[in-house]
Design an enzyme around this catalytic site. Structure first.
Site, mmCIF file in Angstrom:
data_model
loop_
_atom_site.group_PDB
_atom_site.id
_atom_site.type_symbol
_atom_site.label_atom_id
_atom_site.label_comp_id
_atom_site.label_asym_id
_atom_site.label_seq_id
_atom_site.Cartn_x
_atom_site.Cartn_y
_atom_site.Cartn_z
ATOM 1 N N TYR A 33 0.834 -1.207 0.000
ATOM 2 C CA TYR A 33 0.000 0.000 0.000
ATOM 3 C C TYR A 33 0.860 1.244 0.000
ATOM 4 C CZ TYR A 33 0.852 0.921 5.002
ATOM 5 O OH TYR A 33 1.434 1.220 6.210
ATOM 6 N N LYS A 149 6.612 -1.814 2.047
ATOM 7 C CA LYS A 149 5.378 -1.262 2.630
ATOM 8 C C LYS A 149 4.232 -2.243 2.390
ATOM 9 C CE LYS A 149 3.033 3.211 3.173
ATOM 10 N NZ LYS A 149 3.174 3.443 4.601
ATOM 11 N N GLU A 182 12.078 2.912 14.419
ATOM 12 C CA GLU A 182 11.136 3.912 13.900
ATOM 13 C C GLU A 182 9.868 3.849 14.739
ATOM 14 O OE1 GLU A 182 9.690 2.972 9.929
ATOM 15 O OE2 GLU A 182 10.042 0.844 10.283
ATOM 16 N N LEU A 207 10.955 1.305 7.449
ATOM 17 C CA LEU A 207 10.306 1.775 6.232
ATOM 18 C C LEU A 207 10.865 3.180 5.980
ATOM 19 C CD1 LEU A 207 8.103 1.235 4.059
ATOM 20 C CD2 LEU A 207 6.726 2.848 5.361
HETATM 21 N N1 PLP Z 1 7.435 3.999 9.087
HETATM 22 C C1 PLP Z 1 6.287 3.315 9.155
HETATM 23 C C2 PLP Z 1 6.263 1.999 9.884
HETATM 24 C C3 PLP Z 1 5.116 3.811 8.547
HETATM 25 O O1 PLP Z 1 3.961 3.112 8.607
HETATM 26 C C4 PLP Z 1 5.172 5.072 7.895
HETATM 27 C C5 PLP Z 1 3.986 5.641 7.263
HETATM 28 O O2 PLP Z 1 2.947 5.060 7.186
HETATM 29 C C6 PLP Z 1 6.384 5.758 7.864
HETATM 30 C C7 PLP Z 1 7.509 5.191 8.464
HETATM 31 C C8 PLP Z 1 6.508 7.088 7.187
HETATM 32 O O3 PLP Z 1 6.498 6.948 5.789
HETATM 33 P P1 PLP Z 1 6.008 8.107 4.848
HETATM 34 O O4 PLP Z 1 6.788 9.332 5.236
HETATM 35 O O5 PLP Z 1 6.339 7.659 3.478
HETATM 36 O O6 PLP Z 1 4.557 8.295 5.088
#
Ligand code: PLP
Length: 291
Positions: A33, A149, A182, A207
């Site tokens: 996603y 993701k 994170e 991620l």
């Molecule tokens: N880390 C995780 C586990 C996430 O679920 C998300 C966003 O949903 C992020 C980091 C941040 O990613 P992004 O800046 O692309 O939204």
């Protein structure tokens, strides 16, 4: 006005939208996603999100049912049909519906594509950022490929629920060596006492956020020193500031971690710091230029 979603080639009423109970995402979390911020009707950092979606698809050997131009079109249609000014688009691709077997479905089984758009109140986000939010720490019990993701988010769901029950907004995931990887749905940052930004390297244990990449670029352009090196919970308690980043939270200051105020001496005055709020403002400026 009723909300409109996109499911496998059709725009349908959101409340009536659905996929098969044989869908691989329902049975195996076999899907990927993306979530993209909508700011004044524009999709922010769309390029980065589509590139990451393509990477996730490659890593899971998933063939997206639509090409990039068509995906872009669908997202714009959803923004228009749902009249979203501020909010996000959610896009999910799964390995399709097939008789339940762990192995991949027969060649030619169409992949599933679902997308929807949602509005949110931008003032509520700003009010939250002005106050800052709390986070707790929990062990990072995820699989070894959180860089993809996928919709396989059970550890994140449990961590986030634990945070909610503790009166916090986010859970910071801590690995076996004591380093913060994170957040459950965001990337984690601190500003150390020298004013340098610290965040976990964009390797296979996090991620790598599209918002994270944009913040790194903004910080470097502003001359803020940036260190992509993991930090511990103890280092966070020593830090001047802490925040999280993501397409829905943008830059969100963390003012307490496990109940202890960040960057303050008195527990009475946990408050966001200037670097976090400055980066949030810069992120909005970048979004305005993208409109
Ligand atoms: N880390 C995780 C586990 C996430 O679920 C998300 C966003 O949903 C992020 C980091 C941040 O990613 P992004 O800046 O692309 O939204």
């Amino acid at each position: 006005m009723s909300r409109v979603a996109y499911v496998n080639g059709r725009y349908v009423r959101h409340a009536e939208a659905g996929v098969s109970i044989d869908d691989r995402a329902f049975l195996f979390s076999d899907g990927i996603y993306e979530v993209i911020e909508i700011y004044q009707g524009a999709l922010i950092d769309e390029r980065g999100h589509l590139d990451r979606l393509a990477r996730s698809a490659r890593e899971l050997r998933l063939a997206p049912p639509l090409g990039e131009a068509a995906l872009r079109f669908v997202m714009r249609e959803l923004v228009a049909r749902n009249r979203v000014q501020f909010g996000h688009v959610y896009l999910q691709i799964t390995r399709g519906a097939a008789r339940r077997e762990h192995t991949f479905p027969p060649a030619g089984t169409p992949t599933t594509l679902v997308a929807f758009a949602r509005s949110h109140d931008p003032d509520a986000g700003e009010a939250k950022a002005r106050k800052g939010v709390n986070a707790i720490t929990v062990p990072d019990i995820r699989w070894k490929r959180p860089d993809i993701k996928t919709v396989s988010l059970l550890p994140n769901v449990l961590a986030k629920q634990q945070a909610k029950e503790a009166g916090a907004y986010e859970a910071w995931l801590v690995n076996a060596d004591g380093f913060v990887t994170e957040g459950a749905s965001s990337n984690a940052w601190i500003v150390d006492k020298t004013g340098a930004l610290r965040t976990h390297p964009g390797d296979s244990s996090i991620l790598s956020g599209i918002t994270r990449a944009r913040i790194l670029e903004i910080a470097r352009a502003k001359g803020i020193p940036v260190i992509e090196r993991a930090f511990t919970v103890a280092e966070t308690h020593e830090a001047a500031e802490a925040f999280i980043s993501g397409a829905t939270t943008l830059v969100m200051p963390i003012v307490r971690l496990d109940g202890r105020p960040i960057g303050q001496t008195s527990s009475e005055c946990a408050a966001p710091g200037p670097v976090s709020l400055g980066l949030r403002a810069c992120f909005h400026e970048f979004a305005v230029k993208s409109v």
